[in-house]
Design a protein around this motif. Structure first.
Motif, PDB file in Angstrom:
ATOM      1  N   LYS A  15      24.262  37.297  61.334  1.00  6.21           N
ATOM      2  CA  LYS A  15      23.045  37.931  61.514  1.00  6.21           C
ATOM      3  C   LYS A  15      23.107  39.330  60.733  1.00  6.21           C
ATOM      4  O   LYS A  15      22.086  39.642  59.778  1.00  6.21           O
ATOM      5  N   SER A  16      24.051  40.084  60.884  1.00  7.70           N
ATOM      6  CA  SER A  16      24.130  41.377  60.280  1.00  7.70           C
ATOM      7  C   SER A  16      24.335  41.052  58.744  1.00  7.70           C
ATOM      8  O   SER A  16      23.585  41.905  57.987  1.00  7.70           O
ATOM      9  N   LEU A  17      24.988  40.334  58.348  1.00  8.96           N
ATOM     10  CA  LEU A  17      25.284  40.008  56.734  1.00  8.96           C
ATOM     11  C   LEU A  17      24.137  39.800  56.297  1.00  8.96           C
ATOM     12  O   LEU A  17      23.353  40.102  55.282  1.00  8.96           O
ATOM     13  N   LEU A  18      23.315  38.701  56.775  1.00  4.96           N
ATOM     14  CA  LEU A  18      21.954  38.021  56.236  1.00  4.96           C
ATOM     15  C   LEU A  18      20.994  39.370  56.242  1.00  4.96           C
ATOM     16  O   LEU A  18      20.310  39.485  55.168  1.00  4.96           O
ATOM     17  N   GLY A  19      20.887  40.095  57.444  1.00  4.21           N
ATOM     18  CA  GLY A  19      19.907  41.216  57.565  1.00  4.21           C
ATOM     19  C   GLY A  19      19.946  42.189  56.497  1.00  4.21           C
ATOM     20  O   GLY A  19      18.991  42.670  55.818  1.00  4.21           O
ATOM     21  N   GLY A  20      21.351  42.482  56.084  1.00  3.32           N
ATOM     22  CA  GLY A  20      21.649  43.727  55.109  1.00  3.32           C
ATOM     23  C   GLY A  20      21.274  43.023  53.596  1.00  3.32           C
ATOM     24  O   GLY A  20      20.728  43.687  52.989  1.00  3.32           O
ATOM     25  N   ASN A  21      21.760  41.726  53.579  1.00  2.00           N
ATOM     26  CA  ASN A  21      21.388  41.263  52.339  1.00  2.00           C
ATOM     27  C   ASN A  21      19.821  41.085  52.046  1.00  2.00           C
ATOM     28  O   ASN A  21      19.188  41.341  50.781  1.00  2.00           O
ATOM     29  N   VAL A  22      19.350  40.441  52.976  1.00  2.00           N
ATOM     30  CA  VAL A  22      17.691  40.655  52.762  1.00  2.00           C
ATOM     31  C   VAL A  22      16.985  41.806  52.433  1.00  2.00           C
ATOM     32  O   VAL A  22      16.215  41.967  51.411  1.00  2.00           O
ATOM     33  N   LYS A  23      17.316  42.944  53.223  1.00  2.65           N
ATOM     34  CA  LYS A  23      17.037  44.302  53.029  1.00  2.65           C
ATOM     35  C   LYS A  23      17.161  44.785  51.570  1.00  2.65           C
ATOM     36  O   LYS A  23      16.445  45.247  50.899  1.00  2.65           O
ATOM     37  N   ARG A  24      18.471  44.469  51.281  1.00  5.54           N
ATOM     38  CA  ARG A  24      18.981  45.007  49.789  1.00  5.54           C
ATOM     39  C   ARG A  24      18.127  44.174  48.781  1.00  5.54           C
ATOM     40  O   ARG A  24      17.897  44.893  47.810  1.00  5.54           O
ATOM     41  N   PHE A  25      18.178  42.997  49.028  1.00  3.54           N
ATOM     42  CA  PHE A  25      17.288  42.159  47.787  1.00  3.54           C
ATOM     43  C   PHE A  25      15.936  42.589  47.670  1.00  3.54           C
ATOM     44  O   PHE A  25      15.197  42.742  46.893  1.00  3.54           O
ATOM     45  N   ILE A  27      14.686  45.614  48.643  1.00  5.59           N
ATOM     46  CA  ILE A  27      14.570  46.888  48.170  1.00  5.59           C
ATOM     47  C   ILE A  27      14.864  46.731  46.741  1.00  5.59           C
ATOM     48  O   ILE A  27      14.058  47.532  45.728  1.00  5.59           O
ATOM     49  N   ASN A  28      15.868  46.181  46.123  1.00  8.96           N
ATOM     50  CA  ASN A  28      16.079  46.094  44.747  1.00  8.96           C
ATOM     51  C   ASN A  28      14.843  45.346  43.968  1.00  8.96           C
ATOM     52  O   ASN A  28      14.854  45.484  42.791  1.00  8.96           O
ATOM     53  N   SER A  29      14.341  44.459  44.765  1.00  8.26           N
ATOM     54  CA  SER A  29      13.254  43.795  44.002  1.00  8.26           C
ATOM     55  C   SER A  29      11.752  44.607  44.237  1.00  8.26           C
ATOM     56  O   SER A  29      10.847  44.235  43.609  1.00  8.26           O
ATOM     57  N   LEU A  69      11.911  36.283  47.599  1.00  8.38           N
ATOM     58  CA  LEU A  69      12.733  37.277  47.013  1.00  8.38           C
ATOM     59  C   LEU A  69      13.309  36.752  45.328  1.00  8.38           C
ATOM     60  O   LEU A  69      13.678  37.507  44.816  1.00  8.38           O
ATOM     61  N   GLY A  70      12.916  35.372  45.353  1.00  9.46           N
ATOM     62  CA  GLY A  70      13.426  34.917  43.955  1.00  9.46           C
ATOM     63  C   GLY A  70      14.927  34.802  43.988  1.00  9.46           C
ATOM     64  O   GLY A  70      15.508  34.793  42.655  1.00  9.46           O
TER      65      GLY A  70
END
Length: 121
Positions: A15-25, A27-29, A69-70
């Motif tokens: 859950k932490s990995l998913l959450g961090g990736n969603v947020k990173r993608f 913000i990067n988008s 997020l594409g």
């Protein structure tokens, strides 16, 4: 009991990995939470809970977030270093392919110039 605790701990890591990736993608988008939530068809509070690693989305919601997020949904579950390695591999291959195409084009252009020069004489 021990295996249950281990599974819960691994679930929290996912859950932490998913959450961090969603947020990173996100913000990067360049998306706000509101924009991504709308694209994914979920509420802003639910997206926030996912990004904080507090909630786990359904497969349909995960697909909606990926679509918003594409990116492929499975990319949201990859460790960041793995995603970076994948990007580096693809970039290296693209640079190599472009180099080959540029070299081939230069050789063909050189041949055409030489043939035109001979024809002019």
């Amino acid at each position: 009991m021990e295996s249950q605790r281990k599974r819960n701990g691994e679930g929290e890591v996912l859950k932490s990995l998913l959450g961090g990736n969603v947020k990173r993608f996100r913000i990067n988008s360049g998306f706000t939470m509101e924009e991504l939530a709308e694209k994914a068809g979920i509420s802003v509070p639910f997206l926030g809970a996912i990004e904080r690693g507090e909630k786990w989305p359904s497969p349909t919601t995960l697909a909606g977030i990926g679509l918003g997020l594409g990116v492929n949904p499975y990319d949201l579950l990859k460790p960041e270093t793995m995603a970076s390695q994948d990007i580096n591999k693809i970039t290296t291959k693209l640079i190599k392919d472009i180099s080959i195409i540029v070299n081939q084009s230069a050789k063909m252009m050189n041949t055409v110039v030489k043939e035109n020069h001979k024809a002019e004489k």
